[in-house]
Design a protein around this motif. Structure first.
Motif, PDB file in Angstrom:
ATOM      1  N   GLU A   1       0.835  -1.204   0.000  1.00 48.63           N
ATOM      2  CA  GLU A   1       0.000   0.000   0.000  1.00 48.63           C
ATOM      3  C   GLU A   1       0.874   1.261   0.000  1.00 48.63           C
ATOM      4  O   GLU A   1       0.640   2.203  -0.764  1.00 48.63           O
ATOM      5  CB  GLU A   1      -0.905  -0.014   1.233  1.00 48.63           C
ATOM      6  CG  GLU A   1      -1.835   1.162   1.357  1.00 48.63           C
ATOM      7  CD  GLU A   1      -2.660   1.066   2.636  1.00 48.63           C
ATOM      8  OE1 GLU A   1      -2.715   2.073   3.361  1.00 48.63           O
ATOM      9  OE2 GLU A   1      -3.233  -0.011   2.905  1.00 48.63           O
ATOM     10  N   GLY A   2       1.898   1.281   0.855  1.00 57.13           N
ATOM     11  CA  GLY A   2       2.793   2.426   0.921  1.00 57.13           C
ATOM     12  C   GLY A   2       3.563   2.620  -0.372  1.00 57.13           C
ATOM     13  O   GLY A   2       3.730   3.753  -0.850  1.00 57.13           O
ATOM     14  N   LEU A   3       4.040   1.536  -0.957  1.00 59.71           N
ATOM     15  CA  LEU A   3       4.771   1.623  -2.220  1.00 59.71           C
ATOM     16  C   LEU A   3       3.870   2.132  -3.334  1.00 59.71           C
ATOM     17  O   LEU A   3       4.245   3.031  -4.088  1.00 59.71           O
ATOM     18  CB  LEU A   3       5.364   0.263  -2.592  1.00 59.71           C
ATOM     19  CG  LEU A   3       6.139   0.210  -3.904  1.00 59.71           C
ATOM     20  CD1 LEU A   3       7.333   1.166  -3.895  1.00 59.71           C
ATOM     21  CD2 LEU A   3       6.603  -1.214  -4.186  1.00 59.71           C
ATOM     22  N   LYS A   4       2.667   1.578  -3.422  1.00 58.56           N
ATOM     23  CA  LYS A   4       1.716   2.006  -4.461  1.00 58.56           C
ATOM     24  C   LYS A   4       1.372   3.482  -4.302  1.00 58.56           C
ATOM     25  O   LYS A   4       1.373   4.233  -5.281  1.00 58.56           O
ATOM     26  CB  LYS A   4       0.450   1.166  -4.428  1.00 58.56           C
ATOM     27  CG  LYS A   4      -0.538   1.542  -5.523  1.00 58.56           C
ATOM     28  CD  LYS A   4      -1.814   0.754  -5.419  1.00 58.56           C
ATOM     29  CE  LYS A   4      -2.819   1.094  -6.497  1.00 58.56           C
ATOM     30  NZ  LYS A   4      -2.911   2.466  -6.919  1.00 58.56           N
ATOM     31  N   ASP A   5       1.067   3.917  -3.080  1.00 54.18           N
ATOM     32  CA  ASP A   5       0.743   5.331  -2.837  1.00 54.18           C
ATOM     33  C   ASP A   5       1.906   6.236  -3.243  1.00 54.18           C
ATOM     34  O   ASP A   5       1.707   7.296  -3.839  1.00 54.18           O
ATOM     35  CB  ASP A   5       0.402   5.570  -1.363  1.00 54.18           C
ATOM     36  CG  ASP A   5      -0.935   4.965  -0.958  1.00 54.18           C
ATOM     37  OD1 ASP A   5      -1.707   4.539  -1.847  1.00 54.18           O
ATOM     38  OD2 ASP A   5      -1.193   4.912   0.258  1.00 54.18           O
ATOM     39  N   THR A   6       3.115   5.836  -2.925  1.00 58.18           N
ATOM     40  CA  THR A   6       4.293   6.631  -3.233  1.00 58.18           C
ATOM     41  C   THR A   6       4.528   6.722  -4.736  1.00 58.18           C
ATOM     42  O   THR A   6       4.785   7.809  -5.278  1.00 58.18           O
ATOM     43  CB  THR A   6       5.533   6.042  -2.531  1.00 58.18           C
ATOM     44  OG1 THR A   6       5.268   5.970  -1.128  1.00 58.18           O
ATOM     45  CG2 THR A   6       6.770   6.875  -2.782  1.00 58.18           C
ATOM     46  N   VAL A   7       4.425   5.593  -5.432  1.00 56.37           N
ATOM     47  CA  VAL A   7       4.602   5.580  -6.884  1.00 56.37           C
ATOM     48  C   VAL A   7       3.501   6.391  -7.555  1.00 56.37           C
ATOM     49  O   VAL A   7       3.765   7.184  -8.471  1.00 56.37           O
ATOM     50  CB  VAL A   7       4.645   4.133  -7.419  1.00 56.37           C
ATOM     51  CG1 VAL A   7       4.577   4.100  -8.939  1.00 56.37           C
ATOM     52  CG2 VAL A   7       5.903   3.424  -6.932  1.00 56.37           C
ATOM     53  N   ASP A   8       2.252   6.229  -7.092  1.00 49.71           N
ATOM     54  CA  ASP A   8       1.138   7.004  -7.653  1.00 49.71           C
ATOM     55  C   ASP A   8       1.356   8.499  -7.468  1.00 49.71           C
ATOM     56  O   ASP A   8       1.073   9.294  -8.365  1.00 49.71           O
ATOM     57  CB  ASP A   8      -0.194   6.590  -7.023  1.00 49.71           C
ATOM     58  CG  ASP A   8      -0.658   5.214  -7.490  1.00 49.71           C
ATOM     59  OD1 ASP A   8      -0.107   4.689  -8.487  1.00 49.71           O
ATOM     60  OD2 ASP A   8      -1.572   4.663  -6.842  1.00 49.71           O
ATOM     61  N   TYR A   9       1.862   8.914  -6.297  1.00 44.33           N
ATOM     62  CA  TYR A   9       2.132  10.323  -6.037  1.00 44.33           C
ATOM     63  C   TYR A   9       3.128  10.875  -7.062  1.00 44.33           C
ATOM     64  O   TYR A   9       2.912  11.934  -7.645  1.00 44.33           O
ATOM     65  CB  TYR A   9       2.681  10.526  -4.621  1.00 44.33           C
ATOM     66  CG  TYR A   9       3.046  11.968  -4.360  1.00 44.33           C
ATOM     67  CD1 TYR A   9       2.088  12.872  -3.910  1.00 44.33           C
ATOM     68  CD2 TYR A   9       4.337  12.425  -4.605  1.00 44.33           C
ATOM     69  CE1 TYR A   9       2.415  14.207  -3.706  1.00 44.33           C
ATOM     70  CE2 TYR A   9       4.674  13.752  -4.406  1.00 44.33           C
ATOM     71  CZ  TYR A   9       3.717  14.640  -3.956  1.00 44.33           C
ATOM     72  OH  TYR A   9       4.045  15.961  -3.770  1.00 44.33           O
ATOM     73  N   ILE A  10       4.208  10.140  -7.275  1.00 43.25           N
ATOM     74  CA  ILE A  10       5.222  10.606  -8.229  1.00 43.25           C
ATOM     75  C   ILE A  10       4.631  10.677  -9.633  1.00 43.25           C
ATOM     76  O   ILE A  10       4.821  11.670 -10.349  1.00 43.25           O
ATOM     77  CB  ILE A  10       6.467   9.701  -8.193  1.00 43.25           C
ATOM     78  CG1 ILE A  10       7.166   9.841  -6.843  1.00 43.25           C
ATOM     79  CG2 ILE A  10       7.420  10.038  -9.344  1.00 43.25           C
ATOM     80  CD1 ILE A  10       8.279   8.843  -6.609  1.00 43.25           C
ATOM     81  N   LYS A  11       3.882   9.662 -10.030  1.00 41.56           N
ATOM     82  CA  LYS A  11       3.276   9.654 -11.368  1.00 41.56           C
ATOM     83  C   LYS A  11       2.276  10.797 -11.539  1.00 41.56           C
ATOM     84  O   LYS A  11       2.137  11.336 -12.634  1.00 41.56           O
ATOM     85  CB  LYS A  11       2.600   8.315 -11.634  1.00 41.56           C
ATOM     86  CG  LYS A  11       3.572   7.194 -11.892  1.00 41.56           C
ATOM     87  CD  LYS A  11       2.832   5.893 -12.170  1.00 41.56           C
ATOM     88  CE  LYS A  11       3.781   4.790 -12.532  1.00 41.56           C
ATOM     89  NZ  LYS A  11       3.074   3.529 -12.851  1.00 41.56           N
ATOM     90  N   ASP A  12       1.584  11.166 -10.469  1.00 44.66           N
ATOM     91  CA  ASP A  12       0.613  12.262 -10.527  1.00 44.66           C
ATOM     92  C   ASP A  12       1.270  13.636 -10.576  1.00 44.66           C
ATOM     93  O   ASP A  12       0.669  14.604 -11.034  1.00 44.66           O
ATOM     94  CB  ASP A  12      -0.328  12.218  -9.316  1.00 44.66           C
ATOM     95  CG  ASP A  12      -1.304  11.060  -9.364  1.00 44.66           C
ATOM     96  OD1 ASP A  12      -1.473  10.446 -10.444  1.00 44.66           O
ATOM     97  OD2 ASP A  12      -1.896  10.751  -8.306  1.00 44.66           O
ATOM     98  N   HIS A  13       2.498  13.746 -10.079  1.00 40.64           N
ATOM     99  CA  HIS A  13       3.143  15.050  -9.958  1.00 40.64           C
ATOM    100  C   HIS A  13       4.300  15.279 -10.923  1.00 40.64           C
ATOM    101  O   HIS A  13       4.781  16.409 -11.038  1.00 40.64           O
ATOM    102  CB  HIS A  13       3.620  15.264  -8.512  1.00 40.64           C
ATOM    103  CG  HIS A  13       2.475  15.451  -7.573  1.00 40.64           C
ATOM    104  ND1 HIS A  13       1.812  14.385  -6.993  1.00 40.64           N
ATOM    105  CD2 HIS A  13       1.850  16.564  -7.137  1.00 40.64           C
ATOM    106  CE1 HIS A  13       0.844  14.841  -6.230  1.00 40.64           C
ATOM    107  NE2 HIS A  13       0.845  16.171  -6.293  1.00 40.64           N
ATOM    108  N   GLN A  14       4.766  14.253 -11.571  1.00 38.24           N
ATOM    109  CA  GLN A  14       5.853  14.401 -12.537  1.00 38.24           C
ATOM    110  C   GLN A  14       5.682  13.381 -13.649  1.00 38.24           C
ATOM    111  O   GLN A  14       5.130  12.302 -13.432  1.00 38.24           O
ATOM    112  CB  GLN A  14       7.216  14.166 -11.888  1.00 38.24           C
ATOM    113  CG  GLN A  14       7.646  15.244 -10.944  1.00 38.24           C
ATOM    114  CD  GLN A  14       9.079  15.029 -10.462  1.00 38.24           C
ATOM    115  OE1 GLN A  14       9.632  13.953 -10.588  1.00 38.24           O
ATOM    116  NE2 GLN A  14       9.653  16.071  -9.911  1.00 38.24           N
TER     117      GLN A  14
END
Length: 106
Positions: free
Chosen positions: A69-82
């Motif tokens: 869950e933490g990994l997915k949230d972190t990767v999604d954040y990066i994909k959403d912002h860059q």
């Protein structure tokens, strides 16, 4: 002989992922009581002396859901912002040559 037998018995599954200048190893191992856990190892060759530097984490089964869950949230954040250019590398005999022809998707 005993130590070697234990090391052999511990490793259950291994997946090697080459990604550019780094290689990741996802290994499933077993404890003495046959509980599985994951080790994730990053290996990168140091240019100065050719020594491989390794970093390892241990992931226990009771932490799988929270970790994923933490990994997915972190990767999604990066994909959403860059913009993320994801690559899949093919390696030839020459380590400097790598082609990007597929992507890594989570």
């Amino acid at each position: 002989m005993g130590d070697f037998d234990n090391r052999e018995r511990e490793e259950v599954y291994s997946k090697k992922v080459r990604a550019g200048k780094r290689t990741y190893f996802f290994d499933v191992k077993a404890t003495r009581s046959n509980d599985y856990y994951v080790t994730i190892t990053e290996s990168k060759k140091r240019l100065e002396d050719g020594v491989f530097i390794k970093h390892k984490i241990f992931l226990y089964k009771e932490d799988f859901e929270k970790f994923a869950e933490g990994l997915k949230d972190t990767v999604d954040y990066i994909k959403d912002h860059q913009e993320v250019v994801e690559k899949r590398y093919e390696f030839s005999e020459s380590p400097e040559v790598a082609k990007a022809d597929e992507d890594f998707s989570f």
